[in-house]
Design a protein around this motif. Structure first.
Motif, PDB file in Angstrom:
ATOM      1  N   TRP A  76      86.249  46.035  28.255  1.00  0.00           N
ATOM      2  CA  TRP A  76      85.015  46.229  29.016  1.00  0.00           C
ATOM      3  C   TRP A  76      85.194  45.780  30.467  1.00  0.00           C
ATOM      4  N   VAL A  77      85.771  44.592  30.657  1.00  0.00           N
ATOM      5  CA  VAL A  77      86.011  44.081  32.012  1.00  0.00           C
ATOM      6  C   VAL A  77      86.993  44.984  32.751  1.00  0.00           C
ATOM      7  N   LYS A  78      88.062  45.391  32.062  1.00  0.00           N
ATOM      8  CA  LYS A  78      89.065  46.268  32.684  1.00  0.00           C
ATOM      9  C   LYS A  78      88.433  47.569  33.157  1.00  0.00           C
ATOM     10  N   ASN A  79      87.582  48.159  32.335  1.00  0.00           N
ATOM     11  CA  ASN A  79      86.931  49.409  32.717  1.00  0.00           C
ATOM     12  C   ASN A  79      85.987  49.218  33.899  1.00  0.00           C
ATOM     13  N   ARG A  80      85.301  48.087  33.954  1.00  0.00           N
ATOM     14  CA  ARG A  80      84.438  47.795  35.107  1.00  0.00           C
ATOM     15  C   ARG A  80      85.262  47.650  36.379  1.00  0.00           C
ATOM     16  N   VAL A  81      86.381  46.953  36.298  1.00  0.00           N
ATOM     17  CA  VAL A  81      87.245  46.772  37.465  1.00  0.00           C
ATOM     18  C   VAL A  81      87.819  48.118  37.898  1.00  0.00           C
ATOM     19  N   LYS A  82      88.246  48.936  36.937  1.00  0.00           N
ATOM     20  CA  LYS A  82      88.782  50.260  37.271  1.00  0.00           C
ATOM     21  C   LYS A  82      87.716  51.117  37.954  1.00  0.00           C
ATOM     22  N   GLY A  83      86.485  51.032  37.463  1.00  0.00           N
ATOM     23  CA  GLY A  83      85.398  51.785  38.081  1.00  0.00           C
ATOM     24  C   GLY A  83      85.156  51.363  39.518  1.00  0.00           C
ATOM     25  N   ARG A  84      85.181  50.070  39.770  1.00  0.00           N
ATOM     26  CA  ARG A  84      85.001  49.566  41.138  1.00  0.00           C
ATOM     27  C   ARG A  84      86.175  49.950  42.023  1.00  0.00           C
ATOM     28  N   MET A  85      87.385  49.943  41.438  1.00  0.00           N
ATOM     29  CA  MET A  85      88.568  50.307  42.205  1.00  0.00           C
ATOM     30  C   MET A  85      88.501  51.783  42.607  1.00  0.00           C
ATOM     31  N   LYS A  86      88.075  52.629  41.693  1.00  0.00           N
ATOM     32  CA  LYS A  86      87.940  54.059  42.007  1.00  0.00           C
ATOM     33  C   LYS A  86      86.839  54.305  43.028  1.00  0.00           C
ATOM     34  N   ALA A  87      85.792  53.486  42.983  1.00  0.00           N
ATOM     35  CA  ALA A  87      84.671  53.659  43.913  1.00  0.00           C
ATOM     36  C   ALA A  87      84.979  53.107  45.302  1.00  0.00           C
ATOM     37  N   ALA A  88      86.016  52.281  45.415  1.00  0.00           N
ATOM     38  CA  ALA A  88      86.356  51.692  46.712  1.00  0.00           C
ATOM     39  C   ALA A  88      86.749  52.791  47.693  1.00  0.00           C
ATOM     40  N   THR A  89      86.265  52.656  48.917  1.00  0.00           N
ATOM     41  CA  THR A  89      86.552  53.677  49.927  1.00  0.00           C
ATOM     42  C   THR A  89      87.601  53.229  50.931  1.00  0.00           C
ATOM     43  N   THR A  90      87.889  51.937  50.970  1.00  0.00           N
ATOM     44  CA  THR A  90      88.875  51.439  51.922  1.00  0.00           C
ATOM     45  C   THR A  90      90.153  51.032  51.201  1.00  0.00           C
ATOM     46  N   MET A  91      91.222  50.975  51.956  1.00  0.00           N
ATOM     47  CA  MET A  91      92.509  50.564  51.385  1.00  0.00           C
ATOM     48  C   MET A  91      92.431  49.118  50.904  1.00  0.00           C
ATOM     49  N   VAL A  92      91.742  48.270  51.655  1.00  0.00           N
ATOM     50  CA  VAL A  92      91.593  46.865  51.258  1.00  0.00           C
ATOM     51  C   VAL A  92      90.854  46.783  49.920  1.00  0.00           C
ATOM     52  N   GLY A  93      89.820  47.597  49.756  1.00  0.00           N
ATOM     53  CA  GLY A  93      89.068  47.610  48.506  1.00  0.00           C
ATOM     54  C   GLY A  93      89.916  48.061  47.336  1.00  0.00           C
ATOM     55  N   LYS A  94      90.748  49.080  47.576  1.00  0.00           N
ATOM     56  CA  LYS A  94      91.611  49.577  46.504  1.00  0.00           C
ATOM     57  C   LYS A  94      92.683  48.544  46.139  1.00  0.00           C
ATOM     58  N   ILE A  95      93.236  47.876  47.141  1.00  0.00           N
ATOM     59  CA  ILE A  95      94.238  46.829  46.878  1.00  0.00           C
ATOM     60  C   ILE A  95      93.590  45.662  46.135  1.00  0.00           C
ATOM     61  N   ALA A  96      92.396  45.274  46.568  1.00  0.00           N
ATOM     62  CA  ALA A  96      91.684  44.183  45.886  1.00  0.00           C
ATOM     63  C   ALA A  96      91.384  44.569  44.435  1.00  0.00           C
ATOM     64  N   GLY A  97      90.996  45.827  44.226  1.00  0.00           N
ATOM     65  CA  GLY A  97      90.746  46.299  42.870  1.00  0.00           C
ATOM     66  C   GLY A  97      92.003  46.280  42.021  1.00  0.00           C
ATOM     67  N   GLY A  98      93.125  46.687  42.621  1.00  0.00           N
ATOM     68  CA  GLY A  98      94.395  46.659  41.900  1.00  0.00           C
ATOM     69  C   GLY A  98      94.805  45.246  41.534  1.00  0.00           C
ATOM     70  N   LEU A  99      94.614  44.317  42.466  1.00  0.00           N
ATOM     71  CA  LEU A  99      94.923  42.909  42.179  1.00  0.00           C
ATOM     72  C   LEU A  99      93.993  42.342  41.109  1.00  0.00           C
ATOM     73  N   ALA A 100      92.721  42.734  41.159  1.00  0.00           N
ATOM     74  CA  ALA A 100      91.775  42.269  40.145  1.00  0.00           C
ATOM     75  C   ALA A 100      92.151  42.829  38.767  1.00  0.00           C
ATOM     76  N   LEU A 101      92.568  44.089  38.740  1.00  0.00           N
ATOM     77  CA  LEU A 101      92.994  44.690  37.477  1.00  0.00           C
ATOM     78  C   LEU A 101      94.223  43.975  36.925  1.00  0.00           C
ATOM     79  N   TRP A 102      95.181  43.686  37.791  1.00  0.00           N
ATOM     80  CA  TRP A 102      96.376  42.943  37.376  1.00  0.00           C
ATOM     81  C   TRP A 102      95.979  41.566  36.836  1.00  0.00           C
ATOM     82  N   ALA A 103      95.055  40.892  37.538  1.00  0.00           N
ATOM     83  CA  ALA A 103      94.612  39.562  37.104  1.00  0.00           C
ATOM     84  C   ALA A 103      93.941  39.614  35.733  1.00  0.00           C
ATOM     85  N   VAL A 104      93.145  40.661  35.496  1.00  0.00           N
ATOM     86  CA  VAL A 104      92.485  40.805  34.196  1.00  0.00           C
ATOM     87  C   VAL A 104      93.524  41.027  33.102  1.00  0.00           C
TER      88      VAL A 104
END
Length: 161
Positions: A76-104
């Motif tokens: 559930w958490v992974k899917n929420r993080v993936k959704g936020r990562m896909k919704a990110a419009t900036t490179m920083v947001g996508k990198i932060a989402g990728g790092l959050a996904l890795w952390a999860v």
């Protein structure tokens, strides 16, 4: 949705297994099958891997239930993080989402180890980080295999849509 196919309703997952409304806490047949699969995998791991220990069958059953709950929460958490990562419009947001996904994904293994250690006080051990990572991968593959084995043609048609 007006489809008469029960597997296509919004409260069903891709395999057609029922899911109640969020927070309803319903136990579906797929959940029970998952726990049984987890028990088999845990007991095989305990038999063949010295790092994995479960002192009794009851403890392995309880461990399987805990793993089911924790893995569902992680998904559930992974899917929420993936959704936020896909919704990110900036490179920083996508990198932060990728790092959050890795952390999860990495952190969840430590969460599993700590929860098992706290609940079972040394009577159940799942090994270290790499052992629990392998165990979780085998649990997920076994679960997917059993679900595929038990799927009906209606489930396959609904999943293909």
């Amino acid at each position: 949705m007006t489809s008469s196919d029960p597997a296509s309703t919004p409260d069903r997952d891709a395999a057609g297994a029922g899911r109640g409304p969020a927070g309803a806490g319903w136990v579906t047949p797929a959940d029970v099958v998952d726990v049984f699969v987890y028990v088999v995998v845990l007991n095989l791991a305990a038999q063949y891997l010295p790092a994995v220990i479960s002192e009794t069958f009851t403890l392995s059953l309880l461990t399987a239930v805990v793993l089911k709950l924790v893995l569902e929460a992680v998904v559930w958490v992974k899917n929420r993080v993936k959704g936020r990562m896909k919704a990110a419009t900036t490179m920083v947001g996508k990198i932060a989402g990728g790092l959050a996904l890795w952390a999860v994904l990495v952190g969840s293994k430590f969460v599993v180890l700590e929860i098992v250690a706290l609940l079972f006080a040394g009577q159940v051990k799942l090994g270290g980080f790499f052992a629990v990572t392998g165990l979780i991968l085998v649990l997920l593959v076994a679960r997917a295999g059993v679900r595929r084995l038990l799927a009906t043609p209606d489930d396959d048609a609904a999943a293909a849509r």
